[in-house]
Design a protein around this motif. Structure first.
Motif, PDB file in Angstrom:
ATOM      1  N   GLY A 265     -10.717  48.155  15.043  1.00  0.00           N
ATOM      2  CA  GLY A 265     -12.043  47.559  15.039  1.00  0.00           C
ATOM      3  C   GLY A 265     -11.969  46.165  14.446  1.00  0.00           C
ATOM      4  O   GLY A 265     -11.004  45.835  13.742  1.00  0.00           O
TER       5      GLY A 265
ATOM      6  N   LEU B 199     -13.423  49.882   7.292  1.00  0.00           N
ATOM      7  CA  LEU B 199     -13.099  48.670   8.027  1.00  0.00           C
ATOM      8  C   LEU B 199     -13.998  47.559   7.494  1.00  0.00           C
ATOM      9  O   LEU B 199     -15.067  47.296   8.035  1.00  0.00           O
ATOM     10  CB  LEU B 199     -13.344  48.880   9.526  1.00  0.00           C
ATOM     11  CG  LEU B 199     -13.184  47.623  10.388  1.00  0.00           C
ATOM     12  CD1 LEU B 199     -11.727  47.253  10.527  1.00  0.00           C
ATOM     13  CD2 LEU B 199     -13.803  47.827  11.759  1.00  0.00           C
ATOM     14  N   SER B 200     -13.591  46.951   6.405  1.00  0.00           N
ATOM     15  CA  SER B 200     -14.393  45.875   5.821  1.00  0.00           C
ATOM     16  C   SER B 200     -14.145  44.597   6.626  1.00  0.00           C
ATOM     17  O   SER B 200     -13.283  44.547   7.504  1.00  0.00           O
ATOM     18  CB  SER B 200     -13.982  45.668   4.363  1.00  0.00           C
ATOM     19  OG  SER B 200     -12.637  45.224   4.316  1.00  0.00           O
TER      20      SER B 200
ATOM     21  N   LEU C  48     -19.524  44.610  15.784  1.00  0.00           N
ATOM     22  CA  LEU C  48     -18.314  45.387  15.525  1.00  0.00           C
ATOM     23  C   LEU C  48     -17.606  45.619  16.857  1.00  0.00           C
ATOM     24  O   LEU C  48     -18.099  46.357  17.696  1.00  0.00           O
ATOM     25  CB  LEU C  48     -18.682  46.702  14.845  1.00  0.00           C
ATOM     26  CG  LEU C  48     -17.710  47.088  13.746  1.00  0.00           C
ATOM     27  CD1 LEU C  48     -18.269  48.177  12.883  1.00  0.00           C
ATOM     28  CD2 LEU C  48     -16.347  47.462  14.260  1.00  0.00           C
TER      29      LEU C  48
ATOM     30  N   THR D 104     -21.231  53.869  13.137  1.00  0.00           N
ATOM     31  CA  THR D 104     -20.391  52.672  13.098  1.00  0.00           C
ATOM     32  C   THR D 104     -18.907  53.005  12.962  1.00  0.00           C
ATOM     33  O   THR D 104     -18.545  53.985  12.307  1.00  0.00           O
ATOM     34  CB  THR D 104     -20.829  51.753  11.927  1.00  0.00           C
ATOM     35  OG1 THR D 104     -19.919  50.671  11.829  1.00  0.00           O
ATOM     36  CG2 THR D 104     -20.874  52.493  10.601  1.00  0.00           C
ATOM     37  N   LEU D 105     -18.101  52.132  13.555  1.00  0.00           N
ATOM     38  CA  LEU D 105     -16.641  52.282  13.427  1.00  0.00           C
ATOM     39  C   LEU D 105     -16.136  51.830  12.058  1.00  0.00           C
ATOM     40  O   LEU D 105     -14.942  51.889  11.795  1.00  0.00           O
ATOM     41  CB  LEU D 105     -15.947  51.431  14.498  1.00  0.00           C
ATOM     42  CG  LEU D 105     -16.152  51.859  15.952  1.00  0.00           C
ATOM     43  CD1 LEU D 105     -15.681  50.753  16.890  1.00  0.00           C
ATOM     44  CD2 LEU D 105     -15.385  53.145  16.234  1.00  0.00           C
ATOM     45  N   GLU D 106     -17.034  51.363  11.206  1.00  0.00           N
ATOM     46  CA  GLU D 106     -16.585  50.912   9.878  1.00  0.00           C
ATOM     47  C   GLU D 106     -15.942  52.043   9.084  1.00  0.00           C
ATOM     48  O   GLU D 106     -15.118  51.809   8.216  1.00  0.00           O
ATOM     49  CB  GLU D 106     -17.771  50.352   9.075  1.00  0.00           C
ATOM     50  CG  GLU D 106     -18.184  48.952   9.478  1.00  0.00           C
ATOM     51  CD  GLU D 106     -19.579  48.604   8.989  1.00  0.00           C
ATOM     52  OE1 GLU D 106     -20.558  49.108   9.575  1.00  0.00           O
ATOM     53  OE2 GLU D 106     -19.687  47.830   8.024  1.00  0.00           O
TER      54      GLU D 106
ATOM     55  N   LEU E  55     -14.703  43.379  12.619  1.00  0.00           N
ATOM     56  CA  LEU E  55     -16.077  43.166  12.165  1.00  0.00           C
ATOM     57  C   LEU E  55     -16.364  41.668  12.058  1.00  0.00           C
ATOM     58  O   LEU E  55     -15.655  40.949  11.353  1.00  0.00           O
ATOM     59  CB  LEU E  55     -16.255  43.847  10.799  1.00  0.00           C
ATOM     60  CG  LEU E  55     -17.611  43.734  10.119  1.00  0.00           C
ATOM     61  CD1 LEU E  55     -18.710  44.384  10.944  1.00  0.00           C
ATOM     62  CD2 LEU E  55     -17.554  44.375   8.733  1.00  0.00           C
TER      63      LEU E  55
ATOM     64  N   GLU F 106     -24.628  41.411  13.201  1.00  0.00           N
ATOM     65  CA  GLU F 106     -23.331  42.068  12.943  1.00  0.00           C
ATOM     66  C   GLU F 106     -22.728  42.501  14.276  1.00  0.00           C
ATOM     67  O   GLU F 106     -23.415  43.105  15.102  1.00  0.00           O
ATOM     68  CB  GLU F 106     -23.565  43.284  12.053  1.00  0.00           C
ATOM     69  CG  GLU F 106     -22.289  44.054  11.732  1.00  0.00           C
ATOM     70  CD  GLU F 106     -22.547  45.320  10.912  1.00  0.00           C
ATOM     71  OE1 GLU F 106     -23.225  45.231   9.876  1.00  0.00           O
ATOM     72  OE2 GLU F 106     -22.059  46.380  11.335  1.00  0.00           O
TER      73      GLU F 106
END
Lengths: 114, 814
Positions: A54, B222-223, A46, B744-746, A56, A44
């Motif tokens: 961001g 943030l998917s 990011l 995480t930035l998610e 992904l 993964e």
């Protein structure tokens, strides 16, 4: 002199890899790998972009254990990871052919693990 | 059979195994009775050979050493973890005797039948419950907050459910000339790569993206989609309705709607009385007029024009006014000022100017405007939604607002839009809200279904008891006592039920509990009898969840295990002296009757698509008279039109227009709690390798997602001194749970996302551990009893919490 056999590889369109990990388990099933080992890993990534954005991404990586499913491809089957990839982003074939394919689309990576 | 002892069986994956809502074509290789490989079927139009990690791990699942392989009878106290192996015959006899005794003493409604997610279990538990005589089928989530609630809401607004169009209706899929590629798909709270909910193959959207479909994402996380979207609206959880109202605001005020559709196919022209705020009906105009007939204002004759609901028509020549006011003479001699539904709808929409939307949702106004324009101008466009729509008490109005969006933009049942979804050939095994299967409760039993007296939408569409009311009734015994429970693949304690300790107490109050599952879970540990169920590879069945119509074909057996269909069938026969089916295949034939095929005939084909012109095949069925039972063009709603103003919500005394309401446990509604618990807690993000509470014991899968994770933004983690991979407590006023931090930035700084469904099969099953059911259970932090005003939806995606580092002692177990 015998002509040298073309090297095969895996072309991965990482723009559309969703990180589902079907490739990892498809490989584990094909070769009976114990949990945690196998011919494919998915990383993964990011990325932090300007303005606080961001992005992904996921990147499938063939490990030292990847044998490019030589047994399957000889029978005309796709590699286990290519067949089962939910996003259909893995393509097996001769490296030269796959490299030409890379000309057409960005965000691709070509692996030649063997 | 190609080699001796080896057979390859083509079947459909659904239920125990991958755990999902199914549909994938698979080929099972079985050697000497053992599954040696499961692969995707390259010829199957649904998945074209592709297959997910959970299905690919089936060899580890089917032959797992921990699988239950014999019926078990409780030997010690409930929860003590002591079991005695018994035969199936003993188990059936014991269950029959105990359940009949409860039925005789307390009535059949006192026995509950609980299920988990959408599996090929629901038909057979219905068969069992209804032949036993109980109407009370229960789904464990607070507010029944998964899918069925969206279906009910859609039935209410547009008469049918709908899904995005990925050409799934046609065997040749994207090559079919009838199909049009969606220019835009709005992904509303849905992380498709990780699951295939709602009877869709999640990666169809990826297929469409590769072909050029643009994405708009509505998601606080943030998917993967959010990264690749033209527009990403990072909203505060629970404010989806405000975004939808903002979209409507832009679309209506900028004239981006499909005026012809609004005029012809919605109830926009029907009149509302300004005195009562209710719809004007023919019965208001003249004595003997029908209450089912609504009224519009005929602009030609300047007089009321009655909408005859039976013929779905106005008087000849009438031109209904779409927008404006009028005065109408009533039967009692009075006059009343009226306005059109469209005028009132516009006023409701105007309550959501974008600066207000921005304030509510935390999404900048300009972003909402641009995304709304992008969606409205794309033709065709589809919206696909996920459980965040269900998981809020304002769920029905949220769904209403979203349905209004795809309807007024002219995207309903058009190629590439939101296409109406019906069971293939109208063959129904698994009935969803508003449909009927071959099994139905008696009218007498149905009258006792829990909470139908309180919640109109449950009475009208849903087939289940309302969960929160059911849980309370176990404790109060009002209006009638609850004495037993049948749990089929329904892990109430390990991840399905909010406030799991309350569910433990509830189970302990019951006289008799049966659990049917493939493995022990925290929930089976609280049963009196546990029956070992079969995976999808071990049974025959049918799947008609939308299209195509498919058979599930038995590939193998695992000694000692039985499929739910067989268990349901055997006990139903014992409970109902008039039981009508001779064999399971008779029953499957009956279900398939509308298709004109027997089970054997369909099995030969593998799958079948309904032909064009069939009500279960697209498109534009409302124009062709294919939807309504009377054959007139229109929709299956009380007015026959898409109801921007809901007749049924009016009848139920609820807001008839879509609205936003602030969630009950948010920083705005509960600043007192937010002072202590400043972060928004969201749960339920999907794992691509684990399905809800399942698969923790499957080595290949657990290795890929080994721990319960909470996602924390780097700035928030740093503020709390939390490093990547450290164990933290997530805590609020309801409870706490232990998670491993993924920094995480998610997620945004102001929210954390805790994984759901975590328990530990490797830990002791006996109490107090119950396989570690309470250590990392996100439901410890979520209450029961906060359901929406209509019983639908609950605050599952938007609680409050704080996070702090766990001590080394806390972590010893983890």
């Amino acid at each position: 002199m015998r002509e040298k056999k073309p090297r095969n590889g895996l072309l991965i369109d990482y723009e559309f890899c969703t990180g589902c990990k079907a490739c990892v388990v498809a490989c584990a099933q094909e070769y009976g790998w114990p949990a945690g080992q196998g011919g494919m890993r998915v990383t993964e990534i990011l990325q932090e972009l300007p303005k606080g954005r961001g992005y992904l991404s996921f990147l499938p990586f063939p490990t030292e254990s990847c044998v490019l499913c030589a047994g399957r491809t000889r029978k005309g089957l796709k590699t286990a990871c290519e067949q089962h990839c939910l996003a259909a982003v893995i393509r097996h074939g001769p490296v030269q052919e796959l490299a030409r394919e890379m000309e057409r689309k960005p965000r691709m990576v070509l692996w030649a693990p063997r | 059979m190609s080699e001796s002892g080896v057979k390859r069986v083509r079947t459909t994956s659904w239920s125990a195994g991958p755990g999902c809502h199914g549909g994938c074509g698979v080929v099972a290789t079985v050697k000497d009775g053992r599954l040696v490989k499961l692969e995707g079927d390259p010829e199957h139009p649904w998945n074209q050979g592709r297959l997910c990690s959970r299905a690919l791990a089936m060899t580890q699942y089917v032959h797992h050493p921990d699988r239950l392989r014999t019926p078990l009878k409780r030997a010690g106290e409930r929860g003590e973890g002591k079991w005695e192996a018994i035969s199936w015959e003993e188990a059936y006899d014991l269950i029959e005797a105990r359940m009949k005794a409860i039925r005789d003493e307390h009535g059949p409604e006192s026995f509950l039948f609980t299920i988990g997610t959408g599996r090929d279990i629901y038909p057979w538990i219905s068969l069992l419950a209804y032949t036993y005589g109980s109407p009370n089928i229960v789904f464990g989530l607070s507010g029944n907050s998964c899918y069925a609630t969206r279906i009910s809401a859609c039935k209410m607004v547009q008469g049918d459910y709908m899904v995005f169009d990925a050409a799934q209706w046609f065997p040749d899929r994207y090559d079919d000339p009838r199909w049009v590629q969606p220019e835009c798909i709005v992904i509303w709270g849905y992380n498709i790569p990780a699951s295939c909910p709602d009877n869709l193959f999640g990666h169809w959207i990826v297929d469409l993206m590769k072909r050029g479909t643009k994405i708009v994402t509505i998601d606080p996380r943030l998917s993967w989609f959010a990264s690749r979207s033209e527009h990403w609206l990072q909203l505060r959880p629970g404010t989806d309705a405000a975004i939808a109202m903002g979209f409507l605001h832009v679309i209506v005020n900028e004239g981006l709607y499909d005026c012809a559709f609004v005029e012809k196919w919605t109830n926009a022209a029907h009149l509302l009385r300004t005195d009562t705020g209710r719809l004007l009906r023919e019965s208001d105009l003249r004595a003997g007029g029908a209450t089912a007939n609504f009224v519009a204002w005929d602009a030609v004759r300047s007089a009321p024009a009655v909408w005859d609901a039976a013929s779905q028509a106005y008087p000849a020549g009438a031109q209904p006014l779409l927008e404006g006011t009028c005065e109408v003479a009533l039967a009692d001699g009075g006059r009343v000022a009226c306005e059109t539904v469209w005028t009132a709808f516009r006023r409701e929409v105007d309550r959501y100017p974008l600066d207000r939307v921005a304030e509510i949702t935390m999404v900048p106004a300009e972003q909402v405007r641009e995304a709304a324009r992008f969606y409205a101008k794309a033709k065709p466009a589809a919206i696909h939604w996920g459980v965040p729509i269900d998981m809020t008490p304002n769920m029905t109005p949220t769904a209403h607002a979203l349905a209004a969006l795809w309807c007024i933009t002219g995207n309903l049942d058009v190629p590439g839009g939101n296409v109406l979804a019906r069971f293939a050939f109208n063959a129904v095994a698994y009935a969803l809200p508003g449909t009927k299967s071959v099994f139905a409760p008696s009218a007498e039993a149905e009258a006792k279904r829990i909470a139908t007296d309180r919640y109109g939408i449950f009475k009208k569409f849903s087939l289940r008891a309302q969960t929160d009311v059911t849980l309370e009734q176990i404790f109060t015994g009002e209006p009638y006592p609850i004495k037993g429970m049948w749990m089929a693949a329904s892990n109430l304690i390990g991840g399905l039920g909010q406030d799991p300790k309350r569910w433990v107490e509830a189970l302990k109050k019951l006289d008799f509990v049966v659990a049917v599952d493939l493995f022990h879970t925290p929930s089976t540990q609280l049963a009196d009898v546990v029956l070992p169920a079969a995976s999808f590879l071990e049974k025959d069945g049918v799947r008609s969840w939308w299209v195509p119509l498919q058979t599930i074909n038995k590939a193998m057996t695992v000694e000692g295990c039985k499929p739910d269909i067989e268990i349901g069938f055997e006990l139903a026969r014992r409970f109902d002296p008039g039981f009508q089916w001779e064999s399971i295949h008779d029953l499957l034939d009956d279900i398939l009757k509308p298709s004109g095929m027997t089970f054997g005939e369909l099995q030969e084909k593998g799958w079948a698509f309904p032909p064009e012109g069939h009500p279960s095949a697209p498109y534009r069925r409302h124009e062709k008279g294919l939807l309504r039972p009377d054959g007139t063009p229109g929709f299956c709603t009380p007015s026959g039109r898409v109801e921007l103003y809901s007749t049924l919500r009016e009848e139920w005394g609820l807001e008839p227009f879509p609205i936003f309401e602030e969630p009950p446990l948010s920083p705005l509604s509960r600043p007192d709690l937010a002072a202590q618990y400043p972060l928004i807690l969201s749960t339920g993000r999907r794992s691509p390798v684990l399905y809800h509470t399942e698969h923790r014991q499957i080595p290949w899968l657990r290795a890929l997602d080994p721990d319960p994770i909470v996602e924390i933004h780097p700035a928030t983690a740093s503020e709390h001194g939390i490093g990547a991979g450290e164990w933290v407590w997530v805590e609020n006023s309801f409870g706490k749970a232990l998670f491993k931090a993924k920094v995480t930035l998610e997620v945004p700084t102001w929210m954390v996302m805790a994984a759901h469904g975590w328990w530990f099969p490797e830990e002791p099953g006996a109490e107090p551990s119950l396989h570690g059911a309470f250590r990392s259970n996100a439901n410890n932090l979520l209450p029961m009893g906060y359901q929406g005003k209509d019983g639908q939806g609950a605050p599952i995606k938007h609680g409050l919490c704080r996070v702090y580092k766990a001590t080394p002692e806390d972590v010893i177990h983890a």
